[in-house]
Design an enzyme around this catalytic site. Structure first.
Site, PDB file in Angstrom:
ATOM      1  N   HIS A  57       4.923  -2.977  -0.045  1.00  0.00           N
ATOM      2  CA  HIS A  57       5.823  -3.625  -1.003  1.00  0.00           C
ATOM      3  C   HIS A  57       5.952  -5.116  -0.728  1.00  0.00           C
ATOM      4  O   HIS A  57       6.893  -5.748  -1.184  1.00  0.00           O
ATOM      5  CB  HIS A  57       7.219  -3.007  -0.928  1.00  0.00           C
ATOM      6  CG  HIS A  57       7.228  -1.520  -1.037  1.00  0.00           C
ATOM      7  ND1 HIS A  57       6.738  -0.876  -2.142  1.00  0.00           N
ATOM      8  CD2 HIS A  57       7.655  -0.550  -0.192  1.00  0.00           C
ATOM      9  CE1 HIS A  57       6.874   0.436  -1.956  1.00  0.00           C
ATOM     10  NE2 HIS A  57       7.415   0.657  -0.786  1.00  0.00           N
ATOM     11  N   HIS A 219       6.250   3.312  -5.449  1.00  0.00           N
ATOM     12  CA  HIS A 219       5.378   4.000  -4.506  1.00  0.00           C
ATOM     13  C   HIS A 219       4.163   4.611  -5.187  1.00  0.00           C
ATOM     14  O   HIS A 219       3.629   5.617  -4.734  1.00  0.00           O
ATOM     15  CB  HIS A 219       6.140   5.102  -3.774  1.00  0.00           C
ATOM     16  CG  HIS A 219       7.278   4.575  -2.973  1.00  0.00           C
ATOM     17  ND1 HIS A 219       8.518   4.392  -3.512  1.00  0.00           N
ATOM     18  CD2 HIS A 219       7.344   4.155  -1.688  1.00  0.00           C
ATOM     19  CE1 HIS A 219       9.324   3.905  -2.587  1.00  0.00           C
ATOM     20  NE2 HIS A 219       8.644   3.747  -1.474  1.00  0.00           N
TER      21      HIS A 219
END
Ligand code: ADP
Ligand code: ADP
Ligand code: MG
Ligand code: MG
Ligand code: MG
Ligand code: MG
Lengths: 333, 211, 333, 211
Positions: A57, A219
């Site tokens: 991320h 995700h």
């Protein structure tokens, strides 16, 4: 799989090494267990902020460690929550005697691992508070389910509460502020393409050339539904309307508008989206008083974006504007 | 009629191998309704367990299982990490400092592990989680024991029930874990955690069939 | 084509509108002809820096307009040099009486259009100097050809010369400094994927799943050669070695190391590359004293990266560290 | 025997249409060895020219051509912008304030335009640029005029030569423009600028065939 990596198993370690070499002025990096702390940690008398989550991320969270934001970040494997031992060691390394705030995105894994770490840290005499971020309106909020995911708002919370901690606010004040931010922020995201987790080697989902996923997390999970491609203006509307309605944000509200790239979407497209989002909010009498535009909470190389709104007030504006010096966000110093 | 410490060690090793062999399949299941890491998570964890085992293999069963639990906790991460860690830790605590156990010990250990998972994950039956393999396994085990089945038979029944429970997750709409974000779209896919749990029960049955 | 855009013809205008709405504190945006100037332009008595080029390289150049960097940027159509009328108007808008420096990347189109603009501006009594950036070692340097492309070094030049102008250096000093930077900087890039120009609608080149392009520019052009994929460490070596050898950079040199994403390559991979680059330079006794890591000069959503080295000295370090406040690069203020 | 102002206007319009029709082809050629924008650049430019024309169509040929040149300069960008702008501007300056021209005027205009391009772009023959269509067109035109060919014939020869010149760019290794970055890899591809230039000469021949 086309990636600038070596052995997929080494991705996180090698990334950490890169961060360590690149930013010795900002952070210190520890290995086994892995965590990143600000260079001057622990800061005595200051509430310390610890966050963490799966890798992939970037710049979140490691890129947000530094003055005015996080004191420590715990990187898990790609898209996998880190483990309690990382969080415990990070918590111990940054505790400056004023307590430690854990900022936890609402994923089953993150929540359980952070809970365990908090217990262990308390057991060692450290005062720990935890705050859960769950801003994703794409997921129904219900006590029967895992609830809403923590997404874009996490970045804003880390900045704002980081500034509050820097200012000398207490652990309780910081935790309350974080909960207030969580209460006033909402997000929704979409994907044009999937992403490929390095050790998997193939895309997390297959998306035909003329389709997109609406309501994705960070995700590489598929979203709530899959539909035909639409122009940017229409997509902006499709994300922004549910966000606005959820809180709801109302005429006269002042907001921070955060248009985030999932990684593969370039800035030129984000500005097109930003333009439309402001137009929509303007028409509703909602005033954008601050903004953030760029790849701040990403899903590897996924193309797509998310929109986050945070209702602002004078205190939040002041904290947002306060100096911050991290690899991923910097101003005022 | 006893499951010895070596049997327990063999079970852990054979589960570690089952994870290696099914790693891609587990990750693929997680790709469908999760984030494509369940196989990789479990593999990372059990590789670490295999490295850890030599240092504790002369200890009692309880200590061994608790060490497995601690290793998983610091190596797996995600949802599966704390959950599987709890399973092994609670099981180890239940069995305690024994060098061998009987089926009853195992049933109590499994129940303690399952309860631990349910408490930690706050999931209910039919939420589409590993519990949907565990509860049926537990029930079948005690039913078989009540019927006076042999160790091998009872374990086999338990594995069969876990298998059915695993398959029964397919039509469910997930309410817990990452799959819950998909809402209705999660139906039609087998739960990865229930699948790795089935393998756990199955390898126990296979390893201990002659105990 | 999967993009967050509306009508492909409107991409640049809508992006500009987004920039205008997002950063009124930093810039003013003008249309027909299109250009962006810093909010407080013209700054009296300061040398003004004007750059520009095709769009699709964001944040360059529009994101580099502001205090301590550019005074104006002229965005062309995607990957197409802007036109002389844009450059002329921008030059007039930012001239603060101390002259205007044109920073021009060495592409036939950019050079010709900027030359015409400079002539027209001089004709209107404005003192104009032009500096050409041509740092791409993938292209052979020869007077018989168009010569080397201007790539990553452009970003560094704009920052450094921007600081010099802010400091009050003269037009000649700024131009000389820019030429010095050009003399001391070298780059090379590679692509894992192609990019898609919006109005074209299909990828600029087709690249099989197991191949990459080495020696690309920033306009989706194919590179010098196409080879099988390699691990990140090997790719880093393949780019860095020719860069080091070209100047050459020598033992004892201090350098700024810039690892740039072509747009679609996420930060996690850049840090892996950065780590290896430092390792290689370390082994040669070349010391990395400053760095820049991220997507600063991109090719739309192309996956890939470029490496730039700039030999540093005390003056360059001081200018690099000087405050800068733009949408794309900010520190010290 | 004269090419009138209306003939010139018709040529420009027919070239604009040829650009519309060949836009994708030109961009595709530029995709191979450039940056995939030549068709789009030319189309943007000539759409603007078509919008501009009504305001100048009552002017003399020189003025019209110079206006085309100015419009291209502010609308095309890239390498093609200044180059085509120079072509039209120099041609307009050469022809001057005439309401009609003969083949000689055209030949001089084309030569001035070509020289302007060569000067600005600093390219030589065989550098794989639009000059490789222009020089042959010019040579063929003056040769045909020397042989006393009709206007239509001479223009046709000139177009044929441009066509050959365009094809002859295929094997060349580019030394100028964006294609030069490809080095040897640029060989085997037709130059986009030479192609749009061929269309320019060809539409002139077609439009003025009966002048
Ligand atoms: N609240 C919960 N209770 C029990 N099991 C759960 C819960 N949440 C998730 N699981 C199990 O964990 C599995 C996913 O594990 P894994 O993919 O390793 O972790 P993550 O979801 O964090 O990526 C699911 O398939 C499910 O069986
Ligand atoms: N130096 C030059 N002299 C003459 N023609 C050139 C030169 N450089 C490029 N060209 C022509 O310009 C064409 C490319 O135009 P275009 O694609 O519109 O611009 P750009 O290369 O800036 O993208 C080439 O095919 C070539 O014919
Ligand atoms: Mg996970
Ligand atoms: Mg998972
Ligand atoms: Mg171009
Ligand atoms: Mg081109």
């Amino acid at each position: 799989m086309k990636k600038l990596i070596n052995n997929p198993e080494d991705v996180v370690k090698e990334e950490l090494k890169g961060i360590e070499l690149a930013h010795p002025d900002l952070v210190k990096v520890f290995y086994d267990p892995d965590f990143i702390v600000r260079a001057d940690a622990p800061v005595q008398g200051k509430v310390a902020l610890v966050s963490g989550g799966g890798s992939g991320h970037e710049p979140m969270h490691g890129g947000f460690v530094g003055k005015g934001m996080l004191d420590a970040a715990c990187p898990g494997a790609v898209f996998t929550s880190p483990t309690p031992d990382q969080m415990l060691e990070a918590t111990k390394a940054v505790d400056g005697g004023a307590g430690v705030l854990h900022i936890v995105k609402n994923y089953t894994g993150d929540v359980m691992n952070f809970e365990m770490a908090a217990d262990l840290a308390r057991d060692e005499g450290i005062e720990v508070e935890s705050v859960i971020v769950n801003d994703d309106v794409a997921v129904e909020d219900s006590t029967w389910t895992a609830g809403r995911r923590g997404v874009g708002l996490t970045v804003l919370m880390e900045k704002i509460v980081g500034a509050a901690a820097e200012e000398g606010r207490s652990l309780k004040e910081c935790a309350d502020l974080a909960r207030k931010v969580n209460g006033q922020g909402r997000s929704m995201g979409m994907a044009l393409t999937s992403c490929t987790v390095p050790h998997v080697g193939k895309p997390s989902f297959d998306l035909p050339e003329d389709e997109m996923e609406i309501g994705i997390g960070i995700h590489g999970e598929p979203g709530r539904h899959r539909i035909k491609l639409e122009p940017a203006d229409k997509i902006t509307e499709m994300l922004l309307e549910p966000v606005v309605e959820d809180l709801p944000y109302k005429e006269g509200d002042e907001v921070l508008l955060f248009v985030n790239s999932m990684g593969g979407t370039p800035l030129i497209e984000l500005y097109i989206v930003y333009r439309k989002a402001v137009e929509i909010l303007d028409a509703k009498g909602i005033k954008v008083v601050r903004n953030l535009i760029g790849p701040y909470i990403t899903s590897l190389e996924m193309a797509g974006m998310s929109i986050t709104l945070l209702k602002m007030d004078e205190d939040l504006k002041k904290l947002w504007d306060a100096p911050v010096k991290t690899a991923g966000m910097r101003w005022g110093i | 009629m006893a499951i010895t410490r070596d049997d327990v060690l063999n079970w852990i090793k054979s589960y570690a191998q089952a994870i290696e062999e099914n790693c891609e399949m587990l990750t693929d299941l997680d790709r469908e309704i999760g984030d494509a890491d369940h196989g990789a998570n479990m593999r990372r964890g059990f590789r670490a367990v295999l490295e850890k085992l030599p240092s504790v293999e002369d200890k009692d069963i309880g200590t061994i299982l608790k060490n497995v639990g601690m290793t998983l906790l610091s190596k797996v991460g995600g949802a599966a990490g704390p959950l599987y860690s709890t399973m092994f830790t609670k099981a180890g605590m239940t069995i305690g400092a024994k060098m061998e156990m009987d089926l009853n010990d195992w049933a109590q250990a499994l129940e303690a592990g399952t309860t631990g998972i349910a408490k930690l994950g706050k999931a209910l039956p039919n939420d589409k989680t590993m519990l949907d393999a565990l509860y049926p396994a537990l029930n079948a085990l005690s039913a078989a024991m009540g019927n006076g089945a042999s160790v091998g038979e009872a374990l086999q029944k338990s594995a069969d029930a876990a298998h059915e429970g695993m398959l029964a997750t397919i039509p469910l709409v997930a309410r817990k874990g990452r799959a819950s974000y998909l809402g209705e779209r999660s139906a039609g896919h087998q739960d990865p955690g229930a699948t790795s749990t089935y393998l756990l029960i199955k390898t126990a049955a296979e390893t201990w069939t002659d105990c």
